[in-house]
Scaffold this active site. Sequence first.
Site, PDB file in Angstrom:
ATOM      1  N   GLN A 160       4.737   2.981  -5.562  1.00  0.00           N
ATOM      2  CA  GLN A 160       5.641   4.124  -5.434  1.00  0.00           C
ATOM      3  C   GLN A 160       5.184   5.270  -6.331  1.00  0.00           C
ATOM      4  O   GLN A 160       5.239   6.439  -5.946  1.00  0.00           O
ATOM      5  CB  GLN A 160       7.068   3.718  -5.806  1.00  0.00           C
TER       6      GLN A 160
ATOM      7  N   HIS B 234       6.753  -0.403 -10.386  1.00  0.00           N
ATOM      8  CA  HIS B 234       6.546  -0.142  -8.958  1.00  0.00           C
ATOM      9  C   HIS B 234       5.344   0.812  -8.823  1.00  0.00           C
ATOM     10  O   HIS B 234       5.511   1.987  -8.472  1.00  0.00           O
ATOM     11  CB  HIS B 234       7.805   0.478  -8.360  1.00  0.00           C
TER      12      HIS B 234
ATOM     13  N   ARG C 215       6.160  -8.665  -3.590  1.00  0.00           N
ATOM     14  CA  ARG C 215       7.401  -7.939  -3.889  1.00  0.00           C
ATOM     15  C   ARG C 215       8.387  -8.977  -4.389  1.00  0.00           C
ATOM     16  O   ARG C 215       8.860  -9.818  -3.616  1.00  0.00           O
ATOM     17  CB  ARG C 215       7.904  -7.232  -2.632  1.00  0.00           C
TER      18      ARG C 215
ATOM     19  N   CYS D 128      12.980   7.822  -3.567  1.00  0.00           N
ATOM     20  CA  CYS D 128      12.100   6.858  -2.901  1.00  0.00           C
ATOM     21  C   CYS D 128      12.784   6.089  -1.773  1.00  0.00           C
ATOM     22  O   CYS D 128      12.113   5.326  -1.070  1.00  0.00           O
ATOM     23  CB  CYS D 128      11.489   5.903  -3.916  1.00  0.00           C
TER      24      CYS D 128
ATOM     25  N   ARG E 191       3.662   6.358   1.138  1.00  0.00           N
ATOM     26  CA  ARG E 191       3.506   4.968   0.716  1.00  0.00           C
ATOM     27  C   ARG E 191       2.371   4.292   1.476  1.00  0.00           C
ATOM     28  O   ARG E 191       1.682   3.412   0.943  1.00  0.00           O
ATOM     29  CB  ARG E 191       4.828   4.214   0.933  1.00  0.00           C
TER      30      ARG E 191
ATOM     31  N   ASP F 243      17.117   7.995  -7.880  1.00  0.00           N
ATOM     32  CA  ASP F 243      16.896   6.744  -7.152  1.00  0.00           C
ATOM     33  C   ASP F 243      18.245   6.045  -7.041  1.00  0.00           C
ATOM     34  O   ASP F 243      19.266   6.527  -7.547  1.00  0.00           O
ATOM     35  CB  ASP F 243      15.872   5.888  -7.913  1.00  0.00           C
TER      36      ASP F 243
END
Length: 340
Positions: free
Chosen positions: A162, A159, A132, A294, A321, A254
């Site tokens: 996700q 991502h 990450r 998310c 997730r 988001d």
Amino acid sequence: MINSRSFRFLTGIRSFSSSSSVMSSPRHLLSISDLSPAELERVVDRAGEYRELIKSKGLSSTAENLPLLGHTVALMFSKRSTRTRVSSEVAVNYLGGHPMFLGKDDIQLGVNESLYDTGRVISSMTSCMVARVGPHSDIAGLAAASSVPVINALCDSYHPLQAIADMLTIKIAFKSVKGLKFAWVGDANNVLNDSTHACAKLGINVSIATPEMYPVDEAHFNKVKASAAISGSTVEISHDPKTAVRDADVIVTDTWVSMGQESEKQARLAQFKGFKVTSEMASEASDEWKFMHCLPRKQEEVSDEVFYSDRSLVFDEAENRLYAMLAALEAFVAKKGVIM
């Protein structure tokens, strides 16, 4: 003297080391572009299978269900996280492996040593790197140097985990996904890039509204449109939220201010005026519309009335997730990128 048990253990180490050294070109998951439509569908379905299994009876401790037994997965986080860290550690444990968390205070990617050196060293001792990071160049640099699979747990451009979780969430809610309309209202960010590409690959129509100051990445969306042309779906891009959500089955937003953008907060909030998802905005959507985000969520992005309503899928999305990570680890580490 080496007894039979020790012999089997040492033989296993030699075998593992040998296989690691010859695997010079492992397959990585850096973005949804790395998956064909059929592979994406299989990974999403596999995530769903893990979800059903864990919710019904849990994973049994058999060799088949512990494909990472004896393997260490490096979790390299330059940015803090809640869902990504928890889902990653739990998933590695579920599959029998050992998660080794390396935060920004443990290693500094590209600071004390080059990304190439870091990738070479850590991959020589582990079976996978889940990273990450900040810029996409960081995850790409790790992958270029790595002798083991690298899974992108977030960078500034993509991502993929996700996106897999999002597709699973939509599939559970609607059963059949082809022909649905996915409306994105908000920032042109990494989640948008991969989730809309996943939609295009699976035949979900995409409609996007971003502020004029924050347009989508044209080069990336040329790929999204190419995938849509193959699947028969459509991609519409505008700066009008009401146009985007008209007849939408799924409304998604988001954060408007991502980590590292705090100094831009007031300017960004001004640009996003009119983009808050509310019941009034959603009245333009289909009768069965659902809402996704998310997380973490801020009140300026979506009203409580929508966020906590029975149309909201945000907490299922967050839980998914875990299953997305399980499916990705199985596909790219246990099965070495062979997705069938």
